[in-house]
Scaffold this motif. Structure first.
Motif, PDB file in Angstrom:
ATOM      1  N   ARG A  76       0.878  -1.214  -0.147  1.00 47.98           N
ATOM      2  CA  ARG A  76      -0.071  -0.139   0.304  1.00 47.98           C
ATOM      3  C   ARG A  76       0.688   1.681  -0.083  1.00 47.98           C
ATOM      4  O   ARG A  76       2.261   1.181   0.326  1.00 47.98           O
ATOM      5  CB  ARG A  76      -1.117  -0.472   1.260  1.00 47.98           C
ATOM      6  N   ILE A  77       0.486   2.282  -0.501  1.00 47.40           N
ATOM      7  CA  ILE A  77       1.624   3.455  -1.088  1.00 47.40           C
ATOM      8  C   ILE A  77       0.154   4.765  -0.438  1.00 47.40           C
ATOM      9  O   ILE A  77      -0.701   4.751  -1.041  1.00 47.40           O
ATOM     10  CB  ILE A  77       2.018   3.507  -2.041  1.00 47.40           C
ATOM     11  N   GLY A  78       1.115   5.501   0.222  1.00 44.25           N
ATOM     12  CA  GLY A  78       0.313   6.914   0.970  1.00 44.25           C
ATOM     13  C   GLY A  78       0.194   6.980   2.265  1.00 44.25           C
ATOM     14  O   GLY A  78      -0.332   5.623   2.749  1.00 44.25           O
ATOM     15  N   PHE A  79      -0.200   8.041   2.774  1.00 44.47           N
ATOM     16  CA  PHE A  79      -0.537   7.695   4.481  1.00 44.47           C
ATOM     17  C   PHE A  79      -1.833   8.470   4.719  1.00 44.47           C
ATOM     18  O   PHE A  79      -2.207   9.021   4.113  1.00 44.47           O
ATOM     19  CB  PHE A  79       0.590   9.505   4.481  1.00 44.47           C
ATOM     20  N   THR A  80      -2.691   7.682   5.507  1.00 46.68           N
ATOM     21  CA  THR A  80      -3.387   7.825   6.153  1.00 46.68           C
ATOM     22  C   THR A  80      -3.299   7.580   7.762  1.00 46.68           C
ATOM     23  O   THR A  80      -1.462   7.535   8.335  1.00 46.68           O
ATOM     24  CB  THR A  80      -4.210   6.711   6.018  1.00 46.68           C
ATOM     25  N   GLU A  81      -3.558   9.048   8.600  1.00 42.41           N
ATOM     26  CA  GLU A  81      -3.766   8.269  10.418  1.00 42.41           C
ATOM     27  C   GLU A  81      -3.799   6.788  10.124  1.00 42.41           C
ATOM     28  O   GLU A  81      -2.579   6.188  11.004  1.00 42.41           O
ATOM     29  CB  GLU A  81      -4.745   9.958  10.742  1.00 42.41           C
ATOM     30  N   SER A  82      -5.079   6.757   9.954  1.00 39.81           N
ATOM     31  CA  SER A  82      -5.024   5.290  10.247  1.00 39.81           C
ATOM     32  C   SER A  82      -3.695   3.694  10.343  1.00 39.81           C
ATOM     33  O   SER A  82      -3.433   3.335  10.891  1.00 39.81           O
ATOM     34  CB  SER A  82      -6.280   4.066  10.055  1.00 39.81           C
ATOM     35  N   GLU A  83      -4.102   4.127   8.701  1.00 35.50           N
ATOM     36  CA  GLU A  83      -1.975   3.416   8.532  1.00 35.50           C
ATOM     37  C   GLU A  83      -1.204   3.446   9.311  1.00 35.50           C
ATOM     38  O   GLU A  83      -0.217   2.616   9.663  1.00 35.50           O
ATOM     39  CB  GLU A  83      -1.937   3.496   7.196  1.00 35.50           C
ATOM     40  N   TYR A  84      -1.089   5.118   9.664  1.00 40.38           N
ATOM     41  CA  TYR A  84       0.379   5.277  10.518  1.00 40.38           C
ATOM     42  C   TYR A  84       0.130   4.555  11.793  1.00 40.38           C
ATOM     43  O   TYR A  84       1.334   4.254  12.193  1.00 40.38           O
ATOM     44  CB  TYR A  84       0.292   6.816  10.395  1.00 40.38           C
ATOM     45  N   ALA A  85      -0.861   4.848  11.869  1.00 45.42           N
ATOM     46  CA  ALA A  85      -1.565   4.397  13.633  1.00 45.42           C
ATOM     47  C   ALA A  85      -1.016   2.541  13.750  1.00 45.42           C
ATOM     48  O   ALA A  85       0.189   1.914  14.597  1.00 45.42           O
ATOM     49  CB  ALA A  85      -2.744   4.230  14.261  1.00 45.42           C
ATOM     50  N   ARG A  86      -1.180   2.294  12.180  1.00 42.55           N
ATOM     51  CA  ARG A  86      -1.196   0.718  12.163  1.00 42.55           C
ATOM     52  C   ARG A  86       0.503   0.177  12.344  1.00 42.55           C
ATOM     53  O   ARG A  86       1.007  -0.702  13.302  1.00 42.55           O
ATOM     54  CB  ARG A  86      -1.670  -0.305  11.498  1.00 42.55           C
ATOM     55  N   VAL A  87       1.325   0.545  11.817  1.00 42.05           N
ATOM     56  CA  VAL A  87       2.843   0.646  11.182  1.00 42.05           C
ATOM     57  C   VAL A  87       3.434   1.690  12.349  1.00 42.05           C
ATOM     58  O   VAL A  87       4.963   1.751  12.579  1.00 42.05           O
ATOM     59  CB  VAL A  87       3.258   0.594  10.024  1.00 42.05           C
ATOM     60  N   ARG A  88       3.041   2.383  13.191  1.00 40.08           N
ATOM     61  CA  ARG A  88       3.556   3.601  13.961  1.00 40.08           C
ATOM     62  C   ARG A  88       5.032   2.456  15.024  1.00 40.08           C
ATOM     63  O   ARG A  88       6.162   3.216  15.565  1.00 40.08           O
ATOM     64  CB  ARG A  88       2.810   4.324  15.138  1.00 40.08           C
ATOM     65  N   ASP A  89       5.057   1.484  15.618  1.00 34.10           N
ATOM     66  CA  ASP A  89       5.227   1.035  16.449  1.00 34.10           C
ATOM     67  C   ASP A  89       7.033   0.331  15.565  1.00 34.10           C
ATOM     68  O   ASP A  89       7.934   0.873  16.455  1.00 34.10           O
ATOM     69  CB  ASP A  89       4.821  -0.236  17.209  1.00 34.10           C
ATOM     70  N   TRP A  90       6.748   0.321  14.769  1.00 35.45           N
ATOM     71  CA  TRP A  90       7.754  -0.763  13.880  1.00 35.45           C
ATOM     72  C   TRP A  90       8.623   1.211  13.526  1.00 35.45           C
ATOM     73  O   TRP A  90       9.901   0.691  13.152  1.00 35.45           O
ATOM     74  CB  TRP A  90       7.112  -0.594  12.624  1.00 35.45           C
ATOM     75  N   LEU A  91       7.760   2.169  13.085  1.00 35.06           N
ATOM     76  CA  LEU A  91       8.917   3.010  12.156  1.00 35.06           C
ATOM     77  C   LEU A  91       9.121   3.652  13.758  1.00 35.06           C
ATOM     78  O   LEU A  91      10.648   4.307  13.371  1.00 35.06           O
ATOM     79  CB  LEU A  91       8.216   4.391  11.762  1.00 35.06           C
ATOM     80  N   VAL A  92       9.345   4.136  14.923  1.00 31.18           N
ATOM     81  CA  VAL A  92       9.138   4.395  15.917  1.00 31.18           C
ATOM     82  C   VAL A  92      10.302   3.579  16.628  1.00 31.18           C
ATOM     83  O   VAL A  92      11.778   3.674  16.551  1.00 31.18           O
ATOM     84  CB  VAL A  92       8.405   4.172  17.546  1.00 31.18           C
ATOM     85  N   ALA A  93      10.755   2.479  16.599  1.00 25.27           N
ATOM     86  CA  ALA A  93      11.156   1.234  16.472  1.00 25.27           C
ATOM     87  C   ALA A  93      12.647   1.561  15.812  1.00 25.27           C
ATOM     88  O   ALA A  93      14.092   1.778  16.625  1.00 25.27           O
ATOM     89  CB  ALA A  93      11.055  -0.243  16.399  1.00 25.27           C
TER      90      ALA A  93
END
Length: 129
Positions: free
Chosen positions: A2-19
């Motif tokens: 999936r390509i593109g930013f949404t708040e809900s998709e960011y929330a789903r992957v947030r922990d991985w990116l913050v790590a």
């Protein structure tokens, strides 16, 4: 993929990116990441178990995709990233990008070399043409 930013998709992957940010906190903050994603300066690409942030730019007439961050679910993302990397490269070629670049953690060096990336100092570069 999936390509593109949404708040809900960011929330789903947030922990991985913050790590991923936490492994090299001098490079970027989460606030900067969100700002650049929300204003489409950077692009969010996600799969079921992984997330990637790309900066798409032009340098000396070449279109270059820079991997800013890459993270994923522990024990679930490496195989997926390996497969998605092929799809991403094909997608970037269609858009006339000539290079995929990034500065990976040491754990990624072998995988990148096996998949056509050449190391130039700290950066790894894959020619897409």
């Amino acid at each position: 993929m999936r390509i593109g930013f949404t708040e809900s998709e960011y929330a789903r992957v947030r922990d991985w990116l913050v790590a991923a940010i936490d492994t090299n906190p001098d490079v970027i903050s989460e606030g900067t990441l969100l700002e650049k994603l929300r204003f489409n300066e950077w692009q969010l690409l996600t799969t079921e178990n992984a997330a990637c942030v790309l900066q798409l730019c032009e340098h000396e007439g070449e279109r270059i995709a820079n991997v800013v961050l890459l993270g994923g679910k522990r024990n679930g993302s490496l195989r997926e990233i390996m497969g998605t990397h092929i799809v991403l490269c094909d997608f970037l070629r269609e858009l006339k990008f000539t290079k995929l670049v990034g500065t990976p953690r040491k754990e990624w060096h072998q995988f990148l070399k096996q998949n056509g990336f050449k190391q130039q100092e700290k950066e790894f570069i894959k020619e897409l043409i």
